[in-house]
Write a protein that holds these residues in place. Structure first.
Motif, short mmCIF file in Angstrom:
data_model
loop_
_atom_site.label_atom_id
_atom_site.label_comp_id
_atom_site.label_asym_id
_atom_site.label_seq_id
_atom_site.Cartn_x
_atom_site.Cartn_y
_atom_site.Cartn_z
N THR A 78 41.06 46.73 36.04
CA THR A 78 40.97 48.25 36.51
C THR A 78 39.75 48.86 36.31
OG1 THR A 78 41.86 48.93 34.38
CG2 THR A 78 43.40 48.52 36.13
N GLU A 128 36.49 48.79 43.17
CA GLU A 128 37.26 48.36 43.88
C GLU A 128 36.52 47.15 45.07
OE1 GLU A 128 41.16 50.09 45.61
OE2 GLU A 128 39.64 50.64 46.99
N ALA A 187 37.47 43.78 45.76
CA ALA A 187 37.85 43.08 47.24
C ALA A 187 36.97 41.89 47.35
CB ALA A 187 37.46 44.37 48.29
N ARG A 241 47.92 39.28 44.86
CA ARG A 241 48.17 40.63 45.18
C ARG A 241 49.12 41.23 44.26
NH1 ARG A 241 47.84 42.99 50.67
NH2 ARG A 241 50.10 43.09 50.65
N LYS A 253 48.21 46.58 40.58
CA LYS A 253 48.14 47.59 41.46
C LYS A 253 46.65 47.33 42.00
CE LYS A 253 51.87 50.56 40.32
NZ LYS A 253 52.23 51.98 39.85
N ALA A 254 45.86 47.03 40.92
CA ALA A 254 44.29 47.13 41.32
C ALA A 254 44.03 45.90 42.39
CB ALA A 254 43.41 46.71 40.02
N LEU A 310 46.11 44.47 44.43
CA LEU A 310 46.91 45.00 45.56
C LEU A 310 46.25 46.13 46.26
CD1 LEU A 310 49.40 44.68 47.35
CD2 LEU A 310 50.58 46.61 45.81
N GLY A 311 45.54 46.92 45.89
CA GLY A 311 44.72 48.06 46.63
C GLY A 311 43.54 47.39 47.19
N ALA A 312 42.95 46.64 46.56
CA ALA A 312 41.81 45.88 47.03
C ALA A 312 42.00 44.85 48.13
CB ALA A 312 41.01 45.23 45.81
N SER A 313 43.26 44.50 48.40
CA SER A 313 43.43 43.44 49.16
C SER A 313 43.84 43.89 50.47
CB SER A 313 44.88 42.80 48.71
OG SER A 313 45.86 43.47 48.77
N ASN A 314 43.51 45.21 50.88
CA ASN A 314 43.78 45.85 52.13
C ASN A 314 42.52 45.88 52.84
OD1 ASN A 314 46.81 46.09 51.72
ND2 ASN A 314 46.33 47.81 50.37
N TYR A 315 41.41 45.65 52.32
CA TYR A 315 40.33 45.81 53.04
C TYR A 315 40.34 44.78 54.36
CZ TYR A 315 37.76 48.57 49.55
OH TYR A 315 37.48 49.65 48.73
#
Length: 244
Positions: A11, A15, A19, A37, A41-42, A44-49
């Motif tokens: 964390t 990000e 990514a 993922r 959560k970290a 998971l969030g970075a996987s949306n790029y």
């Protein structure tokens, strides 16, 4: 203690860096990507790029998606301009959905990203269309650089043929291509004379096996790709849905 320390380290990273880690993992294995993922959560969030989905492996995803989850995943990959997703949509649009313009645009984008099977398919299609497009197709296929060694060339051709058959066998094929007009070069005629082959080989290719053959290097590039295009057309006819 260890988990808390690890989570804190993750964390604390930007990000953008997370990514990059996710993107590297995703390009190697879809399973590893999914598992990463789920770790926190970290990630998971970075996987949306977009750059993650641009590179994610689609090796274990069906060529033609029937399940909603796969369709959603493929759509996300398409939005990120994933080369494999573009190749698959291009083939489906060209030969199943009767949307050749859309299909060729997808194949063009995948080709520009260096997708080998997209280069192969787009080049072959242009050769079959003939005219000025034939010369463009030969230029596209020249980027595969098959002259380095026969062994390497055979592997590339075998991989392209295998991928082509797999995707065609998974979809309804409604469009075929015209077999290109046969052009014999001096090297081809000399080979035919030496082995006593018939000069009319367009029909002899009709039932030729769909495997990498030993003729790589025994004819000029133009004649080789004419033969390859003929085999491609034969495969299309094999899966062509008739009476619709």
């Amino acid at each position: 203690m260890t988990n808390k320390f690890t989570n804190h380290m993750v964390t604390s990273l930007p990000e953008e860096m997370l990514a990059e880690i996710v993107s590297h993992t995703a390009s190697g294995s879809l399973t590893d990507f999914v598992n990463l993922r789920l770790t926190c959560k970290a990630f998971l969030g970075a996987s949306n790029y977009d750059r993650v989905f641009e590179k994610v492996s689609m090796e274990n995803v069906s060529f033609v998606s029937w399940r909603k989850s796969e369709r959603v995943f493929q759509k996300r990959c398409m939005a990120a301009r994933n080369a494999e997703a573009l190749y698959r949509k291009g083939m489906v649009d060209c030969f199943s959905r009767k949307k050749p313009d859309s299909g060729l645009r997808c194949l063009k984008t995948a080709t520009e990203k260096g997708h080998v099977e997209a280069i192969y398919a787009r080049g072959i299609i242009f050769i079959c269309l003939g005219g000025e497009l034939r010369e463009q197709g030969l230029r596209i296929l020249s980027s595969l650089d098959l002259v380095k060694s026969n062994k390497r060339s055979s592997k590339i051709i075998a991989s392209c043929r295998s991928k082509t058959e797999k995707i065609l066998s998974c979809m309804w094929v409604y469009e075929s291509l015209a077999v290109p007009k046969r052009r014999d070069c001096d090297r081809d005629r000399d080979r035919d004379r030496d082995i006593g082959e018939s000069t009319n080989r367009s029909s002899s290719l009709e039932g030729q096996a769909w495997e990498a053959s030993n003729n790589i290097g025994h004819c000029c590039d133009s004649c080789f790709w004419d033969r390859e295009a003929t085999l491609f057309c034969n495969l299309l006819r094999k899966y062509l849905v008739t009476g619709c």
